[in-house]
Design an enzyme around this catalytic site. Structure first.
Site, PDB file in Angstrom:
ATOM      1  N   GLY A   1       0.830  -1.204   0.000  1.00  9.51           N
ATOM      2  CA  GLY A   1       0.000   0.000   0.000  1.00  9.51           C
ATOM      3  C   GLY A   1       0.863   1.252   0.000  1.00  9.51           C
ATOM      4  O   GLY A   1       2.004   1.218  -0.457  1.00  9.51           O
TER       5      GLY A   1
ATOM      6  N   ASN B   1      -3.987  -4.324   0.816  1.00 11.04           N
ATOM      7  CA  ASN B   1      -4.436  -3.564  -0.356  1.00 11.04           C
ATOM      8  C   ASN B   1      -4.522  -4.452  -1.589  1.00 11.04           C
ATOM      9  O   ASN B   1      -3.631  -5.248  -1.845  1.00 11.04           O
ATOM     10  CB  ASN B   1      -3.456  -2.421  -0.643  1.00 11.04           C
ATOM     11  CG  ASN B   1      -3.451  -1.354   0.438  1.00 11.04           C
ATOM     12  OD1 ASN B   1      -3.290  -1.662   1.623  1.00 11.04           O
ATOM     13  ND2 ASN B   1      -3.634  -0.116   0.043  1.00 11.04           N
TER      14      ASN B   1
ATOM     15  N   GLU C   1      -9.104  -1.628   0.661  1.00  9.61           N
ATOM     16  CA  GLU C   1      -8.227  -2.137   1.714  1.00  9.61           C
ATOM     17  C   GLU C   1      -9.023  -2.958   2.715  1.00  9.61           C
ATOM     18  O   GLU C   1     -10.041  -2.506   3.231  1.00  9.61           O
ATOM     19  CB  GLU C   1      -7.570  -0.969   2.454  1.00  9.61           C
ATOM     20  CG  GLU C   1      -6.854   0.010   1.534  1.00  9.61           C
ATOM     21  CD  GLU C   1      -6.081   1.072   2.297  1.00  9.61           C
ATOM     22  OE1 GLU C   1      -5.699   0.813   3.454  1.00  9.61           O
ATOM     23  OE2 GLU C   1      -5.868   2.155   1.722  1.00  9.61           O
TER      24      GLU C   1
ATOM     25  N   HIS D   1      -8.288 -10.882  12.570  1.00 11.40           N
ATOM     26  CA  HIS D   1      -7.546 -12.088  12.947  1.00 11.40           C
ATOM     27  C   HIS D   1      -6.085 -11.681  13.090  1.00 11.40           C
ATOM     28  O   HIS D   1      -5.630 -10.781  12.381  1.00 11.40           O
ATOM     29  CB  HIS D   1      -7.684 -13.157  11.848  1.00 11.40           C
ATOM     30  CG  HIS D   1      -6.888 -14.395  12.116  1.00 11.40           C
ATOM     31  ND1 HIS D   1      -7.278 -15.338  13.052  1.00 11.40           N
ATOM     32  CD2 HIS D   1      -5.698 -14.833  11.601  1.00 11.40           C
ATOM     33  CE1 HIS D   1      -6.380 -16.311  13.080  1.00 11.40           C
ATOM     34  NE2 HIS D   1      -5.416 -16.029  12.209  1.00 11.40           N
TER      35      HIS D   1
ATOM     36  N   ARG E   1     -20.701   2.720   6.956  1.00 12.76           N
ATOM     37  CA  ARG E   1     -20.804   4.192   6.980  1.00 12.76           C
ATOM     38  C   ARG E   1     -19.987   4.803   5.846  1.00 12.76           C
ATOM     39  O   ARG E   1     -19.115   4.154   5.283  1.00 12.76           O
ATOM     40  CB  ARG E   1     -20.293   4.725   8.334  1.00 12.76           C
ATOM     41  CG  ARG E   1     -18.821   4.392   8.594  1.00 12.76           C
ATOM     42  CD  ARG E   1     -18.284   5.136   9.819  1.00 12.76           C
ATOM     43  NE  ARG E   1     -16.936   4.722  10.173  1.00 12.76           N
ATOM     44  CZ  ARG E   1     -15.830   5.231   9.647  1.00 12.76           C
ATOM     45  NH1 ARG E   1     -15.888   6.151   8.702  1.00 12.76           N
ATOM     46  NH2 ARG E   1     -14.636   4.793  10.042  1.00 12.76           N
TER      47      ARG E   1
ATOM     48  N   LYS F   1     -15.026   9.395   6.427  1.00  6.46           N
ATOM     49  CA  LYS F   1     -15.094  10.590   7.274  1.00  6.46           C
ATOM     50  C   LYS F   1     -13.693  11.121   7.508  1.00  6.46           C
ATOM     51  O   LYS F   1     -12.724  10.381   7.449  1.00  6.46           O
ATOM     52  CB  LYS F   1     -15.654  10.221   8.659  1.00  6.46           C
ATOM     53  CG  LYS F   1     -17.142  10.404   8.830  1.00  6.46           C
ATOM     54  CD  LYS F   1     -17.513  10.163  10.292  1.00  6.46           C
ATOM     55  CE  LYS F   1     -18.312   8.894  10.464  1.00  6.46           C
ATOM     56  NZ  LYS F   1     -18.497   8.471  11.844  1.00  6.46           N
TER      57      LYS F   1
HETATM   58  P1  ADP Z   1       0.489  -1.345   3.323  1.00  7.94           P
HETATM   59  O1  ADP Z   1       0.556   0.155   3.273  1.00  7.94           O
HETATM   60  O2  ADP Z   1       1.594  -2.009   2.542  1.00  7.94           O
HETATM   61  O3  ADP Z   1      -0.871  -1.869   2.920  1.00  7.94           O
HETATM   62  P2  ADP Z   1      -0.258  -1.913   6.103  1.00  7.94           P
HETATM   63  O4  ADP Z   1       0.376  -1.216   7.284  1.00  7.94           O
HETATM   64  O5  ADP Z   1      -1.660  -1.508   5.744  1.00  7.94           O
HETATM   65  O6  ADP Z   1       0.749  -1.729   4.869  1.00  7.94           O
HETATM   66  O7  ADP Z   1      -0.171  -3.470   6.373  1.00  7.94           O
HETATM   67  C1  ADP Z   1      -0.800  -4.341   5.473  1.00  7.94           C
HETATM   68  C2  ADP Z   1      -0.139  -5.700   5.393  1.00  7.94           C
HETATM   69  O8  ADP Z   1      -0.108  -6.315   6.691  1.00  7.94           O
HETATM   70  C3  ADP Z   1      -0.956  -6.656   4.535  1.00  7.94           C
HETATM   71  O9  ADP Z   1      -0.622  -6.547   3.159  1.00  7.94           O
HETATM   72  C4  ADP Z   1      -0.596  -8.020   5.116  1.00  7.94           C
HETATM   73  O10 ADP Z   1       0.531  -8.556   4.439  1.00  7.94           O
HETATM   74  C5  ADP Z   1      -0.246  -7.715   6.567  1.00  7.94           C
HETATM   75  N1  ADP Z   1      -1.284  -8.114   7.555  1.00  7.94           N
HETATM   76  C6  ADP Z   1      -0.991  -8.782   8.702  1.00  7.94           C
HETATM   77  N2  ADP Z   1      -2.103  -9.005   9.426  1.00  7.94           N
HETATM   78  C7  ADP Z   1      -3.138  -8.452   8.719  1.00  7.94           C
HETATM   79  C8  ADP Z   1      -4.554  -8.389   8.969  1.00  7.94           C
HETATM   80  N3  ADP Z   1      -5.106  -8.896  10.091  1.00  7.94           N
HETATM   81  N4  ADP Z   1      -5.330  -7.770   8.029  1.00  7.94           N
HETATM   82  C9  ADP Z   1      -4.769  -7.252   6.916  1.00  7.94           C
HETATM   83  N5  ADP Z   1      -3.443  -7.293   6.641  1.00  7.94           N
HETATM   84  C10 ADP Z   1      -2.607  -7.891   7.522  1.00  7.94           C
HETATM   85 MG    MG Z   2      -2.719  -1.117   3.737  1.00  6.59          MG
END
Ligand code: ADP
Ligand code: MG
Length: 156
Positions: free
Chosen positions: A16, A30, A80, A85, A105, A108
């Protein structure tokens, strides 16, 4: 919005924009630009809930945000998924399957990070409650999650 639900979608998890969702304790997986482009263009931005599964793993509750993508100066959407879990490891590059079953919703703006985090916590609690209702619970068992090449009615 509602007439398009449930909405089935499958695609690769990509990096992301590093907005630090994980640091807030709410990582969001993402979808790629290609998958986002396959969404109905009139689907409203906002917070949704449903079911999600990574690879051939278990099906978990999730909350999902459909928002405007800052990388494209808010001309394209981003999708996203926060899976409710705790995973042992990140799953970039894996296939994420989701079914969106309901809407919570609109998007916001929040005055503070604390306000944002507590809103998301409320969204998560609302998603958990809604997903225990029979009409949403039944989608957890949908063949979509068990047959990798199975029924994909919406995005393919
Ligand atoms: P990014 O900006 O790369 O999306 P995030 O801080 O949003 O980074 O973290 C997303 C990543 O975290 C996911 O792509 C996945 O690999 C990992 N991840 C671990 N646990 C979860 C969860 N419970 N839900 C979604 N993503 C998770
Ligand atoms: Mg993300």
């Amino acid at each position: 919005a509602m007439r398009q639900l449930p909405y089935f979608c499958r695609g690769e998890v990509v990096k992301g924009f590093g907005r630090g969702s994980k640091e807030l304790g709410i990582p969001t997986a993402n979808f790629s630009e290609q998958v986002v482009d396959s969404f109905p263009s009139d689907i409203p931005t906002g917070i949704y809930y449903g079911w999600a599964c990574v690879g051939n793993g278990d099906v978990h509750k999730m909350v999902l945000s459909i928002g405007w993508n800052p990388f494209y100066k808010n001309t394209k959407k981003s999708v996203e998924t926060h899976i409710i879990h705790t995973f042992k490891e990140d799953f970039y590059g894996e296939i994420l399957s989701i079914v969106i079953t309901g809407y919570i919703r609109p998007e916001k703006n929040f005055d503070s990070l604390d306000a944002l985090i507590s809103a998301i916590q409320e969204d998560i609690e609302e998603a958990k409650r809604q997903l225990d209702l029979p009409e949403h619970l039944k989608l957890k068992e949908d063949n979509f999650f068990h047959l990798p090449e199975g029924k994909i009615v919406n995005n393919r």
